[in-house]
Motif scaffolding. Structure first.
Motif, PDB file in Angstrom:
ATOM      1  N   SER A 205       1.167   8.365  -6.991  1.00 58.63           N
ATOM      2  CA  SER A 205       1.251   9.831  -6.954  1.00 58.63           C
ATOM      3  C   SER A 205       2.156  10.350  -8.067  1.00 58.63           C
ATOM      4  CB  SER A 205       1.724  10.315  -5.587  1.00 58.63           C
ATOM      5  OG  SER A 205       3.096  10.058  -5.421  1.00 58.63           O
ATOM      6  N   ARG A 206       3.201   9.580  -8.429  1.00 59.83           N
ATOM      7  CA  ARG A 206       4.088  10.024  -9.513  1.00 59.83           C
ATOM      8  C   ARG A 206       3.398   9.903 -10.862  1.00 59.83           C
ATOM      9  NH1 ARG A 206       6.602  13.534  -7.426  1.00 59.83           N
ATOM     10  NH2 ARG A 206       8.262  13.592  -8.989  1.00 59.83           N
TER      11      ARG A 206
ATOM     12  N   PRO B 197       0.811  -1.227   0.000  1.00 66.52           N
ATOM     13  CA  PRO B 197       0.000   0.000   0.000  1.00 66.52           C
ATOM     14  C   PRO B 197       0.848   1.283   0.000  1.00 66.52           C
ATOM     15  CG  PRO B 197      -0.942  -1.593   1.501  1.00 66.52           C
ATOM     16  CD  PRO B 197       0.368  -2.164   1.058  1.00 66.52           C
ATOM     17  N   GLY B 198       1.888   1.309   0.826  1.00 67.68           N
ATOM     18  CA  GLY B 198       2.725   2.508   0.901  1.00 67.68           C
ATOM     19  C   GLY B 198       3.455   2.770  -0.399  1.00 67.68           C
ATOM     20  N   MET B 199       4.156   1.755  -0.889  1.00 65.61           N
ATOM     21  CA  MET B 199       4.955   1.993  -2.101  1.00 65.61           C
ATOM     22  C   MET B 199       4.059   2.238  -3.315  1.00 65.61           C
ATOM     23  SD  MET B 199       6.627  -1.532  -3.468  1.00 65.61           S
ATOM     24  CE  MET B 199       6.458  -2.908  -2.397  1.00 65.61           C
TER      25      MET B 199
ATOM     26  N   TRP C 185      12.713   3.821  -8.363  1.00 66.46           N
ATOM     27  CA  TRP C 185      13.531   4.177  -7.190  1.00 66.46           C
ATOM     28  C   TRP C 185      12.786   3.861  -5.883  1.00 66.46           C
ATOM     29  CZ3 TRP C 185      12.629   7.596  -3.172  1.00 66.46           C
ATOM     30  CH2 TRP C 185      13.715   7.833  -2.322  1.00 66.46           C
TER      31      TRP C 185
ATOM     32  N   THR D 258       1.064   3.614  -3.361  1.00 63.34           N
ATOM     33  CA  THR D 258       0.494   4.966  -3.311  1.00 63.34           C
ATOM     34  C   THR D 258       1.538   5.991  -3.752  1.00 63.34           C
ATOM     35  OG1 THR D 258      -1.016   4.280  -1.575  1.00 63.34           O
ATOM     36  CG2 THR D 258      -0.644   6.641  -1.807  1.00 63.34           C
ATOM     37  N   ALA D 259       2.805   5.743  -3.390  1.00 63.08           N
ATOM     38  CA  ALA D 259       3.873   6.641  -3.848  1.00 63.08           C
ATOM     39  C   ALA D 259       4.009   6.561  -5.368  1.00 63.08           C
ATOM     40  CB  ALA D 259       5.189   6.273  -3.168  1.00 63.08           C
TER      41      ALA D 259
ATOM     42  N   LYS E 268      13.667   1.037  -3.034  1.00 63.81           N
ATOM     43  CA  LYS E 268      13.973   1.401  -1.641  1.00 63.81           C
ATOM     44  C   LYS E 268      13.075   0.645  -0.661  1.00 63.81           C
ATOM     45  CE  LYS E 268      17.348   4.211  -1.975  1.00 63.81           C
ATOM     46  NZ  LYS E 268      18.659   3.807  -1.438  1.00 63.81           N
TER      47      LYS E 268
ATOM     48  N   LYS F 160       1.100  12.666 -11.299  1.00 66.59           N
ATOM     49  CA  LYS F 160       1.819  13.890 -11.690  1.00 66.59           C
ATOM     50  C   LYS F 160       2.053  13.888 -13.197  1.00 66.59           C
ATOM     51  CE  LYS F 160       3.455  15.795  -7.646  1.00 66.59           C
ATOM     52  NZ  LYS F 160       3.001  17.127  -7.297  1.00 66.59           N
TER      53      LYS F 160
ATOM     54  N   ASN G 225      11.065   7.429 -11.001  1.00 65.04           N
ATOM     55  CA  ASN G 225      10.693   7.618  -9.589  1.00 65.04           C
ATOM     56  C   ASN G 225      10.076   6.352  -9.015  1.00 65.04           C
ATOM     57  OD1 ASN G 225       9.495  11.010 -10.205  1.00 65.04           O
ATOM     58  ND2 ASN G 225      11.557  10.243  -9.886  1.00 65.04           N
TER      59      ASN G 225
END
Lengths: 587, 456
Positions: B420-421, B412-414, B441, B416-417, B445, B424, B438
């Motif tokens: 978001s990109r 879920p965290g990765m 990357w 959603t990141a 991580k 954009k 992005n």
């Protein structure tokens, strides 16, 4: 009472410094205590206690208000109970008991201390091991017992190393611990700041908090929910206050911190304990809880079982391992040392090495069981209950006896082998305290209050019956003479040690200090600030967080190199400033 | 009184108090045991708040009347709060919740951790074999079912038949993304007030990432290779994301990054979208004349593909699992079996009509003529679900399960990141290749840390 007789007969200079009151010229100002208490109470235990409040189901309002009240009560206890006696007597509690309580009381007291310090040491080593287990890819230990043989191996090995270090290198670790305080404070705060956006995102879908009420809502919904680990309504305000107050009962009501506060010039310096209570037991506890909840959310685990190693790693990256290991070891080290000393006092005829090894063996076994570190808060509360009657006894002697026309040092004057009123008071108070606990009449964190009051009343009555109100002219004369010789010896000692403090104003020292302050502390703090306040979405959050992780580990390295360097320079300078004239021993 | 007498008095007092307390505790314990013997078994059920679960609560009287020894306590929570509470309860073995509502994302993770009871001994007549194979797979771990499906959904293509007819287009049953593009382009040219295509653009692992991941699967992309190395630097991802961005920017609604499932549903219901690729659960709403302006002008097709063997469909199931720490395993099993049975489906049909029957879990539902009559989209939903294989979600092999998600706790965290990109890029704030860099990357991580703190 052979040792008392020895003390009267021996030249004062031949007595151990610990047995004598602290001389005036060695007293410290408030700055010393502000720093000392800051460092004493920002330790690995904070990781565990923060999570414990979450598991016990406190609400955020109770935490914010309850911890404030409880810690304020703790500060007041240090100020009004511990400090006045410490400043009056200038002795540690152990020396006090040695002087005034006969043979058996200090011996039993030391026995209780062995158990308590062994438990704390084992817990802190387990905390360190939770970080090391990650490096070896060992599963999290979610059960009270070790569920993986390699974890037990790691915890056991860490204990063995810690025991050896405590035995051979106590001073180095203790010295190292002194430079850790500012770094630990920054890292505890930064860890919470770094994980708040991730926690907020899981709840609200946003990474940013716009106000303090947002923070309260977040913490209330995700961390301090009011529901305990069993799914039942958790502890309330009264219990939170009690836990905060009782977490250090043995130190304030139990008077263990006479050992520290005996160096205070004034008893008002007891208020300086606020740095430890209000930072370590407020900011650090809340921060640790936030870190634990965020890590649990990321790992899809419960905060009740997530380990400090995982929490620190997610909050601080590689620096997290460093903080858990350092905080764990610097807490375990003095406790192991204290446990060893206490054990030696209990078994004076057994060689020191054997006693230390036996204590170490118990710590090795204990460190393999995660339930000990998860139960640290109740352990501390019950430890307080065990030791508090002794605090009450000493309080009675020093603050009540004179008002009632009794002699505070009656037992020393009387010269009996054992202080039977003290023994009986302690025994009865334990039955009383644990009996109340069994009857479940009041929350166990408050048991120390009635127990302490009972110990004062009971000891006053029993001591009066045993001769505290009588006159001992011979012994009093002997005592006055001894005190005079101590004063003379201290005067000579003051002349010997009475050099003025050398102030290092060199550019190099200023440079060293600037490096560890700016690079070691300020840079990580600014980076953590960016993570919290400049992460509009999760991607920006990850970018900021990774930068924080990557840079902070190097900042940590630089911090320790330069802080250690600065410490050694300062010590060398102080040594150079010491006069070489030797003082003659007083007779 | 001598010291000894005083000591004896206090000790006696303490012992008497202790004895009295022990006696009182013993009496209380006996009373409690007697009371428990006559009391009912209480099952505590943790669910999210939605109309289907509200209906289940309403109809649960049918279960309790047939099981008089069981009392039901419903704990209804918002989805994120529910996840946290239930996770804490189950992870600590507290046993507060006997039955928990979980999705396909949680089921295999929790099953692996031993938090759920394997559903190997369902009551007679439950007919596990009636559950659609892909649904069973998505709720299983190592071949064992750990949660019983309540309702399931896939993704497919919904389109406006009138606009297609006007444009002289015919939607194939199994369209390609190229066809979708050309159709969207043509319809956009001919209609000023209708967007050629609507796709979710709102960032979130359950929003744009679900659509983009499913779309990427159909382009031959995958989140990770077998060594857990992120694959956003692949050609397949570049093609998928470039096509997604250009499709929505050229033919979709403005400010598409604000549109999630609900917003897009609203657009389609109001006749603003010619094509919509999204969850099959939307079908009943957009074909209901009471809620949709285009109810009689909607057609359905499979989710688009590129001819590589995978389509942009997905699989999501809400299901009921039994906490392994529950003290009422047999009773919980009985309730779970009832709530996910054919009998329950028929009960819903009797009470609220066939169109409200929980869809997407049992083959028998799709053989029921009443249901097929009430739900004209049913066969296409069934085909979409059947075509979804969470155990093999991508063209190339992967080390994970899940189609529009990766069934690991960190997803879920990765995701959603990553979402978001891509949002954009969709908004034109960054180029798509930057968004993909992005994504590569951040995924590297997060997975690096996740594998480091591995709990395997």
């Amino acid at each position: 009472m052979t040792h008392t007789a020895d003390a009267y007969q021996k030249p004062v200079s031949e007595l151990d410094d610990e047995q004598l009151p602290v001389p005036k010229h060695r007293l410290h100002g408030p700055g010393h205590f502000l720093g000392l208490y800051g460092s004493e109470h920002v330790a690995a235990t904070e990781f565990v206690i923060g999570a414990a409040f979450v598991a016990m189901g406190a609400t955020i309002e109770d935490i914010l208000i309850g911890l404030l009240i409880g810690n304020t009560l703790a500060v007041l206890s240090f100020w009004l109970i511990t400090a006045p006696i410490a400043v009056k007597m200038r002795l540690s509690l152990y020396s006090y008991l040695d002087h005034y309580m006969g043979d058996l009381v200090p011996r039993i007291y030391n026995g209780a201390n062995v158990l308590i310090f062994v438990a704390i040491s084992a817990a802190m080593i387990t905390v360190s091991a939770t970080a090391v287990r990650v490096l070896f890819d060992i599963p999290p230990q979610t059960y009270p017992y070790p569920s993986n043989v390699y974890f037990a191996l790691i915890a056991g090995s860490a204990s063995i190393i810690a025991v050896v270090v405590a035995y051979y290198g106590f001073n180095v670790v203790a010295e190292f611990a002194t430079i850790c305080t500012p770094w630990l404070m920054v890292m505890f705060t930064a860890g919470g700041m770094v994980l708040i956006p991730a926690l907020n995102e899981t709840l609200t879908g946003y990474t940013t908090l716009s106000s303090f009420s947002d923070f309260v809502n977040l913490a209330g919904a995700t961390v301090f929910t009011g529901i305990n680990a069993e799914g039942e309504p958790g502890i309330g305000l009264i219990e939170v206050i009690g836990f905060a107050w009782a977490a250090n009962t043995f130190a304030h009501f139990g008077l263990v911190d006479m050992a520290l506060l005996r160096y205070a010039k004034k008893s008002v310096y007891g208020l300086c304990t606020a740095t430890g209570m209000m930072f370590g037991h407020y900011v650090a506890w809340i921060s640790a809880a936030l870190m634990g909840a965020a890590t649990a959310s990321i790992m899809k685990l419960s905060v009740a079982v997530v380990s400090p190693g995982d929490v620190a790693y997610y909050a601080l990256g590689a620096t997290g391992f460093v903080i858990v290991i350092i905080a764990g070891w610097t807490t375990a080290n003095p406790n192991l040392y204290r446990a060893g000393l206490a054990a030696q006092a209990v078994f004076p005829s057994v060689p020191r090495q054997k006693v230390t090894l036996a204590v170490g063996a118990v710590v090795v076994v204990g460190s393999c069981f995660p339930f000990i570190y998860r139960s640290i808060l109740p352990i501390l509360a019950y430890a307080g209950l065990v030791l508090v009657p002794i605090g009450g006894i000493v309080f009675a002697e020093q603050r009540v006896f004179q008002r009632m026309g009794l002699k505070s040092n009656w037992h020393r004057l009387k010269g009996a082998k054992d202080n039977m009123p003290a023994l009986m008071t302690w025994g009865i108070c334990l039955v009383f305290g644990f009996g109340l606990d069994f009857l479940n009449i009041i929350p166990f964190v408050y048991l120390f209050l009635p127990t302490w009051l009972l110990s004062i009343i009971l000891y006053t009555v029993l001591a009066k019956r045993a001769g505290a109100g009588q006159s001992y002219p011979e012994a009093e004369k002997r005592e006055a003479d001894f005190n005079r010789r101590v004063e003379e010896y201290h005067a000579k000692l003051a002349r010997k040690e009475g050099h003025s403090e050398v102030k290092d104003t060199s550019l190099l020292t200023k440079g060293i200090r600037a490096v560890w302050i700016v690079i070691g502390l300020l840079v990580p703090a600014v980076l953590a600030w960016r993570v919290l306040f400049n992460s509009p979405d999760l991607y920006a959050y990850y970018v900021n967080r990774e930068l924080f992780y990557d840079v902070t580990i190097w900042c940590t390295l630089i911090y320790f190199v330069f802080a250690w360097w600065g410490l050694q320079r300062s010590k060398a300078l102080q040594r150079q400033g010491e006069p070489s004239v030797s003082a003659e021993p007083a007779e | 009184m001598t010291l000894r007498k005083l000591l004896l008095a206090v000790a006696s007092l303490a012992m008497a108090s202790a004895a009295s307390a022990a006696s009182a505790a013993s009496a209380a314990s006996a009373a409690s045991a007697a009371s428990a013997a006559s009391a009912q078994t209480t099952l505590t059920i943790a669910t999210v708040s939605n109309p289907d679960m509200e209906r289940m609560q309403r109809l649960s009287a049918s279960f309790t009347s047939n099981n008089p020894g069981i009392e039901l306590v419903w704990v209804t929570l918002e989805e994120n709060i529910l996840r946290q509470r239930v996770t804490t309860d189950i992870a600590t073995g507290a046993g507060r919740f006997d039955i928990v509502m979980i999705g396909t994302f949680e089921a295999p993770i929790w099953a692996e951790r031993g938090w759920l009871t394997p559903l190997v001994e369902m009551p007679e007549g439950y007919d596990v074999d009636d559950i659609l194979p892909s649904i069973r797979t998505s709720l299983s771990h190592d071949g064992t079912l750990y949660a019983a499906p309540f309702y399931g959904e896939s993704a497919f293509t919904m389109y406006r038949t009138d606009l297609f007819e006007d444009a002289g287009l015919e939607m194939p049953d199994a369209p390609t993304w190229d066809f979708i593009r050309s159709a969207a382009s043509k319809i956009s040219e001919q209609n000023d007030d209708v967007y050629g295509i609507c796709l979710r653009g709102k960032p979130g692992w359950g929003e744009n990432v679900a659509v983009i991941t499913a779309m990427a699967n159909s382009y031959g992309a995958r989140w990770f290779d077998n060594d857990w190395k992120p694959q956003f630097d692949s050609e397949a991802w570049a093609s998928a994301v470039n096509d997604y961005v250009s499709l929505v920017r050229d033919y979709g609604p403005p400010d598409a990054t604000k549109n999630g499932y609900t917003e897009t549903l609203n657009l389609f219901q109001n006749g603003k979208c010619a094509i919509w690729v999204d969850a099959t659960v939307a079908a009943s709403t957009i074909t209901d004349p009471e809620t949709s302006n285009v109810a009689d002008r909607v057609g359905f097709a499979l989710a688009p593909g590129t001819g590589l063997g995978k389509r942009a469909n997905w699989l999501w199931v809400w299901s009921l699992g039994i906490s392994s720490s529950s003290g009422h395993q047999d009773e919980a099993m009985r309730f779970v079996a009832w709530a996910t049975s054919r009998d329950y489906t028929e009960l819903v049909a009797r009470e609220d009509g066939w169109v409200n029957a929980p869809p997407g879990t049992r083959a028998s539902l799709y053989q029921n003529s009443d249901y097929l009559k009430a739900a004209p989209f049913a066969e296409m939903v069934l085909s979409s679900i059947k075509a979804s294989d969470p155990a093999k979600p991508t063209v190339d092999e992967v080390p994970y399960t899940g189609i529009q998600y990766v069934a690991i706790p960190e997803f879920p965290g990765m995701a959603t990141a990553v979402g978001s990109r891509i949002a954009k890029a969709l908004a034109g704030e960054i180029p798509t290749d930057e968004a993909l860099k992005n994504a590569q990357w951040v995924t590297e991580k997060v997975i690096e840390r996740a594998r480091f703190i591995s709990d395997d």
